[in-house]
Design a protein around this motif. Sequence first.
Motif, PDB file in Angstrom:
ATOM      1  N   GLY A  65       0.745  -1.167   0.654  1.00 28.46           N
ATOM      2  CA  GLY A  65      -0.039   0.224  -0.139  1.00 28.46           C
ATOM      3  C   GLY A  65       0.671   0.959   0.234  1.00 28.46           C
ATOM      4  N   ALA A  66       1.919   1.067   0.895  1.00 22.38           N
ATOM      5  CA  ALA A  66       2.341   2.573   1.156  1.00 22.38           C
ATOM      6  C   ALA A  66       3.538   2.704  -0.223  1.00 22.38           C
ATOM      7  CB  ALA A  66       3.429   2.104   2.484  1.00 22.38           C
ATOM      8  N   GLY A  67       4.052   1.340  -0.395  1.00 23.13           N
ATOM      9  CA  GLY A  67       4.745   1.181  -1.945  1.00 23.13           C
ATOM     10  C   GLY A  67       3.928   1.637  -3.163  1.00 23.13           C
ATOM     11  N   LEU A  68       3.343   1.278  -3.401  1.00 23.98           N
ATOM     12  CA  LEU A  68       2.532   2.317  -4.426  1.00 23.98           C
ATOM     13  C   LEU A  68       1.357   3.302  -4.660  1.00 23.98           C
ATOM     14  CD1 LEU A  68      -0.002  -1.644  -5.170  1.00 23.98           C
ATOM     15  CD2 LEU A  68       2.494  -0.274  -6.195  1.00 23.98           C
ATOM     16  N   SER A  69       1.490   3.878  -2.780  1.00 18.44           N
ATOM     17  CA  SER A  69       1.200   5.074  -2.754  1.00 18.44           C
ATOM     18  C   SER A  69       2.430   5.907  -2.617  1.00 18.44           C
ATOM     19  CB  SER A  69       1.237   5.522  -1.516  1.00 18.44           C
ATOM     20  OG  SER A  69       0.809   6.735  -0.827  1.00 18.44           O
ATOM     21  N   VAL A  70       3.861   5.478  -3.265  1.00 16.94           N
ATOM     22  CA  VAL A  70       5.233   6.468  -2.804  1.00 16.94           C
ATOM     23  C   VAL A  70       5.388   6.187  -4.462  1.00 16.94           C
ATOM     24  CG1 VAL A  70       7.259   6.655  -2.755  1.00 16.94           C
ATOM     25  CG2 VAL A  70       5.910   6.447  -0.816  1.00 16.94           C
ATOM     26  N   ALA A  71       5.413   5.332  -5.208  1.00 20.28           N
ATOM     27  CA  ALA A  71       5.414   5.407  -6.557  1.00 20.28           C
ATOM     28  C   ALA A  71       4.407   6.210  -7.329  1.00 20.28           C
ATOM     29  CB  ALA A  71       5.449   3.761  -7.305  1.00 20.28           C
ATOM     30  N   LEU A  72       3.402   6.073  -7.252  1.00 14.92           N
ATOM     31  CA  LEU A  72       2.612   7.000  -7.780  1.00 14.92           C
ATOM     32  C   LEU A  72       1.758   8.036  -7.428  1.00 14.92           C
ATOM     33  CD1 LEU A  72      -0.224   3.368  -8.204  1.00 14.92           C
ATOM     34  CD2 LEU A  72       0.976   4.428  -9.948  1.00 14.92           C
ATOM     35  N   GLY A  73       2.665   8.363  -6.273  1.00 19.41           N
ATOM     36  CA  GLY A  73       2.295   9.730  -5.872  1.00 19.41           C
ATOM     37  C   GLY A  73       0.863   9.696  -5.518  1.00 19.41           C
ATOM     38  N   ILE A  74       0.476   9.441  -4.612  1.00 24.70           N
ATOM     39  CA  ILE A  74      -1.132   8.739  -4.330  1.00 24.70           C
ATOM     40  C   ILE A  74      -0.820   9.490  -2.638  1.00 24.70           C
ATOM     41  CG2 ILE A  74      -3.362   7.967  -3.938  1.00 24.70           C
ATOM     42  CD1 ILE A  74      -2.765   6.621  -6.789  1.00 24.70           C
ATOM     43  N   ARG A 132      -1.187  15.407  -8.693  1.00 17.63           N
ATOM     44  CA  ARG A 132      -0.926  16.703  -9.200  1.00 17.63           C
ATOM     45  C   ARG A 132      -2.516  16.063  -9.882  1.00 17.63           C
ATOM     46  NH1 ARG A 132       0.271  21.335 -10.990  1.00 17.63           N
ATOM     47  NH2 ARG A 132       0.602  21.492 -12.583  1.00 17.63           N
ATOM     48  N   VAL A 133      -2.914  15.227 -10.630  1.00 16.63           N
ATOM     49  CA  VAL A 133      -3.676  14.999 -11.644  1.00 16.63           C
ATOM     50  C   VAL A 133      -4.997  15.125 -10.784  1.00 16.63           C
ATOM     51  CG1 VAL A 133      -4.679  13.509 -13.254  1.00 16.63           C
ATOM     52  CG2 VAL A 133      -2.347  13.972 -13.058  1.00 16.63           C
ATOM     53  N   LEU A 134      -4.907  14.969 -10.054  1.00 12.80           N
ATOM     54  CA  LEU A 134      -6.298  14.436  -9.312  1.00 12.80           C
ATOM     55  C   LEU A 134      -6.472  16.320  -8.274  1.00 12.80           C
ATOM     56  CD1 LEU A 134      -6.083  11.613  -7.222  1.00 12.80           C
ATOM     57  CD2 LEU A 134      -7.372  11.632  -8.722  1.00 12.80           C
ATOM     58  N   VAL A 136      -5.776  18.658  -9.977  1.00 10.33           N
ATOM     59  CA  VAL A 136      -5.940  20.168 -11.328  1.00 10.33           C
ATOM     60  C   VAL A 136      -7.645  19.584 -11.409  1.00 10.33           C
ATOM     61  CG1 VAL A 136      -5.464  19.846 -13.269  1.00 10.33           C
ATOM     62  CG2 VAL A 136      -3.323  19.638 -11.853  1.00 10.33           C
ATOM     63  N   LYS A 137      -8.062  18.707 -11.548  1.00 10.62           N
ATOM     64  CA  LYS A 137      -9.340  18.057 -11.823  1.00 10.62           C
ATOM     65  C   LYS A 137     -10.285  18.195 -11.183  1.00 10.62           C
ATOM     66  CE  LYS A 137      -8.403  13.869 -14.747  1.00 10.62           C
ATOM     67  NZ  LYS A 137      -8.734  12.044 -15.253  1.00 10.62           N
ATOM     68  N   ALA A 138      -9.310  18.702  -9.458  1.00 13.39           N
ATOM     69  CA  ALA A 138     -10.859  19.147  -8.211  1.00 13.39           C
ATOM     70  C   ALA A 138     -10.608  20.317  -8.425  1.00 13.39           C
ATOM     71  CB  ALA A 138     -10.263  18.507  -7.357  1.00 13.39           C
ATOM     72  N   ALA A 139      -9.196  21.364  -9.151  1.00 13.89           N
ATOM     73  CA  ALA A 139      -9.638  22.753  -9.161  1.00 13.89           C
ATOM     74  C   ALA A 139     -10.292  23.305 -10.404  1.00 13.89           C
ATOM     75  CB  ALA A 139      -7.838  23.112  -9.302  1.00 13.89           C
ATOM     76  N   LYS A 140     -10.175  22.438 -11.687  1.00 12.10           N
ATOM     77  CA  LYS A 140     -10.875  22.363 -12.607  1.00 12.10           C
ATOM     78  C   LYS A 140     -12.793  22.730 -12.463  1.00 12.10           C
ATOM     79  CE  LYS A 140      -7.806  21.967 -15.995  1.00 12.10           C
ATOM     80  NZ  LYS A 140      -6.987  20.902 -17.244  1.00 12.10           N
ATOM     81  N   ILE A 141     -12.919  21.528 -11.673  1.00  8.86           N
ATOM     82  CA  ILE A 141     -14.663  21.309 -10.889  1.00  8.86           C
ATOM     83  C   ILE A 141     -14.648  22.466 -10.208  1.00  8.86           C
ATOM     84  CG2 ILE A 141     -15.042  19.321 -12.211  1.00  8.86           C
ATOM     85  CD1 ILE A 141     -14.952  18.203  -9.707  1.00  8.86           C
ATOM     86  N   GLY A 142     -13.739  23.062  -9.606  1.00  4.80           N
ATOM     87  CA  GLY A 142     -14.302  24.680  -8.332  1.00  4.80           C
ATOM     88  C   GLY A 142     -13.900  23.350  -7.202  1.00  4.80           C
ATOM     89  N   ALA A 143     -14.098  22.673  -6.733  1.00  3.19           N
ATOM     90  CA  ALA A 143     -13.695  21.991  -5.651  1.00  3.19           C
ATOM     91  C   ALA A 143     -12.712  22.229  -4.778  1.00  3.19           C
ATOM     92  CB  ALA A 143     -12.968  19.884  -6.255  1.00  3.19           C
ATOM     93  N   PRO A 144     -12.883  22.585  -3.488  1.00  3.06           N
ATOM     94  CA  PRO A 144     -11.139  22.724  -2.648  1.00  3.06           C
ATOM     95  C   PRO A 144     -10.002  22.406  -2.910  1.00  3.06           C
ATOM     96  CG  PRO A 144     -13.223  22.248  -1.564  1.00  3.06           C
ATOM     97  CD  PRO A 144     -13.821  22.064  -2.544  1.00  3.06           C
ATOM     98  N   VAL A 145      -8.948  22.601  -3.747  1.00  2.00           N
ATOM     99  CA  VAL A 145      -7.422  21.969  -2.584  1.00  2.00           C
ATOM    100  C   VAL A 145      -7.135  23.197  -2.211  1.00  2.00           C
ATOM    101  CG1 VAL A 145      -5.754  22.247  -5.077  1.00  2.00           C
ATOM    102  CG2 VAL A 145      -8.238  22.593  -5.859  1.00  2.00           C
ATOM    103  N   GLU A 146      -6.243  22.131  -2.037  1.00  2.00           N
ATOM    104  CA  GLU A 146      -5.587  22.146  -0.945  1.00  2.00           C
ATOM    105  C   GLU A 146      -4.139  23.240  -1.327  1.00  2.00           C
ATOM    106  OE1 GLU A 146      -2.196  19.898   2.426  1.00  2.00           O
ATOM    107  OE2 GLU A 146      -3.773  19.233   2.618  1.00  2.00           O
TER     108      GLU A 146
END
Length: 146
Positions: A65-74, A132-134, A136-146
Motif C-alpha cells: 500500500g505505502a510502496g504504491l502510494s509513494v510510486a504513484l504519488g497518491i 497533482r492530476v487529481l 488539477v481536476k478538482a480545481a477545474k470543477i471548483g472543488a477546494p484544493v489544498e
Amino acid sequence: MTATEPAEKLHIRDAVLLVGRLLLSLIFVHEGLELATRFGGAQKAMAALGVGTPLLLATIALQLGAGLSVALGILARLGAVALGLFCLTTAGLFHTNFASQNELLHFEKDLAIAGGMFILALSGAGGLSADRVLFVKAAKIGAPVE
C-alpha cells in the motif's frame, strides 16, 4: 508550483522526484509481492523471528500500500512517513547484531532508506504524480484544493 499551474510548468525537479519515488518504492513493492506470493514460507521465516501471522499480513499491506502510494504519488507524503517509520522499526528490531557485517549493512541501509523517505515526506511527490492530476481536476470543477 501550485496544483492549478499548467502541465508545461513541470520542471526537472518533478522528473527527479518521480525517479526518486520509483527507486525508493521498488524495494517495498517487490518485497511485499514476494511475501504475498510465498506466504507459507514467509510465515515460517517470520515465526522463527517471533513475528506472527497478523503482523506479517500488516507488513505485506504496508509494503504494498505505502510502496504504491509513494510510486504513484497518491498521498505520497503519508506513504513515505509510514515506510520511513517501518524502516526505523525493522532496523532496531531485526538488524542490531553489529558483529555481523551483513546485519550492520542492513541496519545502515534501513536508516538510509528512512532518511530518503523523510526527505520525500517533506518535499512532496512533485508535479509528476497522481495527486497533482487529481488536484488539477478538482480545481477545474471548483472543488477546494489544498
